[in-house]
Write a protein that holds these residues in place. Structure first.
Motif, PDB file in Angstrom:
ATOM      1  N   ALA A  98      -7.701 -21.284  31.835  1.00 44.36           N
ATOM      2  CA  ALA A  98      -7.095 -19.998  32.203  1.00 44.36           C
ATOM      3  C   ALA A  98      -7.083 -19.813  33.719  1.00 44.36           C
ATOM      4  O   ALA A  98      -6.096 -19.340  34.292  1.00 44.36           O
ATOM      5  N   VAL A  99      -8.168 -20.211  34.382  1.00 42.52           N
ATOM      6  CA  VAL A  99      -8.238 -20.082  35.844  1.00 42.52           C
ATOM      7  C   VAL A  99      -7.150 -20.934  36.497  1.00 42.52           C
ATOM      8  O   VAL A  99      -6.418 -20.467  37.380  1.00 42.52           O
ATOM      9  N   MET A 100      -7.038 -22.182  36.071  1.00 42.86           N
ATOM     10  CA  MET A 100      -6.035 -23.079  36.660  1.00 42.86           C
ATOM     11  C   MET A 100      -4.617 -22.562  36.376  1.00 42.86           C
ATOM     12  O   MET A 100      -3.744 -22.647  37.234  1.00 42.86           O
ATOM     13  N   GLY A 101      -4.403 -22.015  35.183  1.00 45.57           N
ATOM     14  CA  GLY A 101      -3.099 -21.440  34.877  1.00 45.57           C
ATOM     15  C   GLY A 101      -2.779 -20.265  35.779  1.00 45.57           C
ATOM     16  O   GLY A 101      -1.661 -20.135  36.290  1.00 45.57           O
ATOM     17  N   GLY A 102      -3.774 -19.413  36.001  1.00 43.68           N
ATOM     18  CA  GLY A 102      -3.584 -18.271  36.895  1.00 43.68           C
ATOM     19  C   GLY A 102      -3.335 -18.687  38.327  1.00 43.68           C
ATOM     20  O   GLY A 102      -2.467 -18.134  39.009  1.00 43.68           O
ATOM     21  N   LEU A 103      -4.086 -19.666  38.801  1.00 42.12           N
ATOM     22  CA  LEU A 103      -3.880 -20.150  40.163  1.00 42.12           C
ATOM     23  C   LEU A 103      -2.506 -20.794  40.308  1.00 42.12           C
ATOM     24  O   LEU A 103      -1.854 -20.663  41.338  1.00 42.12           O
ATOM     25  N   GLY A 104      -2.070 -21.475  39.257  1.00 40.28           N
ATOM     26  CA  GLY A 104      -0.747 -22.117  39.302  1.00 40.28           C
ATOM     27  C   GLY A 104       0.382 -21.104  39.391  1.00 40.28           C
ATOM     28  O   GLY A 104       1.427 -21.382  39.977  1.00 40.28           O
ATOM     29  N   GLN A 105       0.175 -19.930  38.826  1.00 47.46           N
ATOM     30  CA  GLN A 105       1.203 -18.881  38.867  1.00 47.46           C
ATOM     31  C   GLN A 105       1.096 -18.009  40.118  1.00 47.46           C
ATOM     32  O   GLN A 105       1.894 -17.108  40.327  1.00 47.46           O
ATOM     33  N   SER A 106       0.088 -18.281  40.941  1.00 48.44           N
ATOM     34  CA  SER A 106      -0.119 -17.496  42.168  1.00 48.44           C
ATOM     35  C   SER A 106       0.794 -17.980  43.289  1.00 48.44           C
ATOM     36  O   SER A 106       1.105 -19.159  43.388  1.00 48.44           O
ATOM     37  N   ARG A 107       1.176 -17.037  44.125  1.00 48.09           N
ATOM     38  CA  ARG A 107       1.990 -17.378  45.302  1.00 48.09           C
ATOM     39  C   ARG A 107       1.084 -17.965  46.386  1.00 48.09           C
ATOM     40  O   ARG A 107      -0.100 -17.644  46.460  1.00 48.09           O
ATOM     41  N   ILE A 108       1.659 -18.779  47.221  1.00 46.99           N
ATOM     42  CA  ILE A 108       0.928 -19.410  48.321  1.00 46.99           C
ATOM     43  C   ILE A 108       0.254 -18.342  49.186  1.00 46.99           C
ATOM     44  O   ILE A 108      -0.900 -18.500  49.596  1.00 46.99           O
ATOM     45  N   GLU A 109       0.940 -17.224  49.423  1.00 48.09           N
ATOM     46  CA  GLU A 109       0.361 -16.167  50.256  1.00 48.09           C
ATOM     47  C   GLU A 109      -0.886 -15.570  49.609  1.00 48.09           C
ATOM     48  O   GLU A 109      -1.834 -15.200  50.312  1.00 48.09           O
ATOM     49  N   GLN A 110      -0.920 -15.475  48.275  1.00 54.04           N
ATOM     50  CA  GLN A 110      -2.105 -14.952  47.589  1.00 54.04           C
ATOM     51  C   GLN A 110      -3.278 -15.921  47.730  1.00 54.04           C
ATOM     52  O   GLN A 110      -4.414 -15.514  47.952  1.00 54.04           O
ATOM     53  N   LEU A 111      -2.977 -17.195  47.614  1.00 53.40           N
ATOM     54  CA  LEU A 111      -4.027 -18.203  47.730  1.00 53.40           C
ATOM     55  C   LEU A 111      -4.528 -18.301  49.164  1.00 53.40           C
ATOM     56  O   LEU A 111      -5.709 -18.570  49.389  1.00 53.40           O
ATOM     57  N   ALA A 112      -3.638 -18.064  50.121  1.00 49.50           N
ATOM     58  CA  ALA A 112      -4.048 -18.067  51.530  1.00 49.50           C
ATOM     59  C   ALA A 112      -5.072 -16.959  51.773  1.00 49.50           C
ATOM     60  O   ALA A 112      -6.061 -17.169  52.489  1.00 49.50           O
ATOM     61  N   VAL A 113      -4.850 -15.796  51.159  1.00 50.45           N
ATOM     62  CA  VAL A 113      -5.791 -14.686  51.308  1.00 50.45           C
ATOM     63  C   VAL A 113      -7.149 -15.083  50.715  1.00 50.45           C
ATOM     64  O   VAL A 113      -8.198 -14.847  51.323  1.00 50.45           O
ATOM     65  N   LEU A 114      -7.130 -15.713  49.520  1.00 50.81           N
ATOM     66  CA  LEU A 114      -8.377 -16.166  48.909  1.00 50.81           C
ATOM     67  C   LEU A 114      -9.092 -17.179  49.798  1.00 50.81           C
ATOM     68  O   LEU A 114     -10.314 -17.194  49.886  1.00 50.81           O
ATOM     69  N   ARG A 115      -8.326 -17.987  50.447  1.00 50.89           N
ATOM     70  CA  ARG A 115      -8.858 -19.054  51.304  1.00 50.89           C
ATOM     71  C   ARG A 115      -9.286 -18.519  52.672  1.00 50.89           C
ATOM     72  O   ARG A 115     -10.034 -19.164  53.385  1.00 50.89           O
ATOM     73  N   GLY A 116      -8.769 -17.321  53.030  1.00 54.60           N
ATOM     74  CA  GLY A 116      -9.055 -16.777  54.348  1.00 54.60           C
ATOM     75  C   GLY A 116      -8.214 -17.433  55.426  1.00 54.60           C
ATOM     76  O   GLY A 116      -8.646 -17.620  56.549  1.00 54.60           O
ATOM     77  N   GLU A 117      -6.993 -17.762  55.054  1.00 56.13           N
ATOM     78  CA  GLU A 117      -6.090 -18.478  55.960  1.00 56.13           C
ATOM     79  C   GLU A 117      -4.778 -17.706  56.063  1.00 56.13           C
ATOM     80  O   GLU A 117      -4.383 -17.007  55.128  1.00 56.13           O
ATOM     81  N   ASP A 118      -4.110 -17.816  57.187  1.00 56.04           N
ATOM     82  CA  ASP A 118      -2.817 -17.189  57.371  1.00 56.04           C
ATOM     83  C   ASP A 118      -1.810 -17.837  56.421  1.00 56.04           C
ATOM     84  O   ASP A 118      -1.731 -19.070  56.350  1.00 56.04           O
ATOM     85  N   PRO A 119      -1.022 -17.038  55.655  1.00 60.61           N
ATOM     86  CA  PRO A 119      -0.055 -17.610  54.713  1.00 60.61           C
ATOM     87  C   PRO A 119       0.943 -18.570  55.371  1.00 60.61           C
ATOM     88  O   PRO A 119       1.281 -19.603  54.787  1.00 60.61           O
ATOM     89  N   GLN A 120       1.405 -18.235  56.578  1.00 54.11           N
ATOM     90  CA  GLN A 120       2.345 -19.121  57.280  1.00 54.11           C
ATOM     91  C   GLN A 120       1.669 -20.444  57.635  1.00 54.11           C
ATOM     92  O   GLN A 120       2.264 -21.511  57.529  1.00 54.11           O
ATOM     93  N   ALA A 121       0.417 -20.362  58.064  1.00 54.13           N
ATOM     94  CA  ALA A 121      -0.324 -21.575  58.434  1.00 54.13           C
ATOM     95  C   ALA A 121      -0.563 -22.459  57.211  1.00 54.13           C
ATOM     96  O   ALA A 121      -0.431 -23.685  57.283  1.00 54.13           O
ATOM     97  N   LEU A 122      -0.878 -21.832  56.084  1.00 56.45           N
ATOM     98  CA  LEU A 122      -1.081 -22.601  54.855  1.00 56.45           C
ATOM     99  C   LEU A 122       0.222 -23.263  54.420  1.00 56.45           C
ATOM    100  O   LEU A 122       0.235 -24.438  54.047  1.00 56.45           O
TER     101      LEU A 122
END
Length: 162
Positions: A98-122
Motif C-alpha cells: 500500500a505504501v509503494m502504491g501510494g508513493l507511486g501515485q504521488s507527484r514529484i513535488e509531494q515527494l520533494a517535500v517529504l525529502r526536504g528538497e526543492d521540487p524543481q531541484a528534484l
C-alpha cells in the motif's frame, strides 16, 4: 550417501528451525537474520519432504484411501489455494504494498517535500538520471510508464541520493 541417510533428518532439522523462527515471528519477536533463516529452512524442508515422499511413496499413496488423512490434505490444498487469491482485507497483507502504491501515485513535488528538497531541484536531478520527462507535477507511476521496477528505481533515487 543414500537418500534415506539425509531425507528425514533434513525434514526434522528444518522443521525445528521453521517452528521456532515461525513462532517467534508470529509474536513479532523477529531478530537478526531470522526471516532469512526461516525462508531458507523452508526450502530445505521442501527438499527433504520431496525426498521423504520419494522414499516412502507406497505408504504415502495409502493416505489417500483414509478419509481423515484425505480430508486434512484436501483442507491444506484449499487453504493454499485461497491464500493465493484472497486479500488480507482491512489491515491484512503487507503494508509496504500500500505504501509503494501510494508513493507511486504521488507527484514529484509531494515527494520533494517529504525529502526536504526543492521540487524543481528534484525534477532536475531525475532528469540528469535519464528520466527526461520528470516534472514537479508528474507522478512517479506516470514517469515510470507503469513499470513497477522503474517505479522502485525512481523512488530509490529520490530517497537515497543527494
Amino acid at each position: 550417501m543414500s537418500l534415506r541417510a539425509w531425507a528425514t533428518p533434513l525434514v526434522i532439522g528444518s522443521f525445528l528451525v521453521m517452528a521456532v523462527t515461525g513462532v517467534l515471528m508470529f509474536f513479532h519477536l523477529e531478530i537478526g537474520l531470522m526471516k532469512t533463516v526461516h525462508e531458507w529452512a523452508g526450502l530445505a524442508m521442501v527438499a527433504g519432504g520431496v525426498a521423504h515422499v520419494v522414499l516412502n511413496w507406497r505408504a504415502f499413496t495409502l493416505y489417500f484411501k483414509r478419509p481423515v488423512a484425505s480430508t486434512i490434505m484436501a483442507l491444506g490444498a484449499i487453504v493454499l489455494g485461497l491464500s493465493t487469491v484472497l486479500s488480507g482485507g482491512e489491515g491484512g497483507g503487507n503494508p509496504m504494498v500500500a505504501v509503494m502504491g501510494g508513493l507511486g501515485q504521488s507527484r514529484i513535488e509531494q515527494l520533494a517535500v517529504l525529502r526536504g528538497e526543492d521540487p524543481q531541484a528534484l525534477s532536475a536531478r531525475l532528469q540528469q538520471m535519464g528520466y527526461t520527462d520528470a516534472a514537479p507535477d508528474q507522478t512517479v507511476a506516470a514517469l515510470s510508464g507503469g513499470d513497477r521496477g522503474a517505479q522502485g528505481a525512481i523512488l530509490s533515487a529520490i530517497f537515497t541520493q543527494q
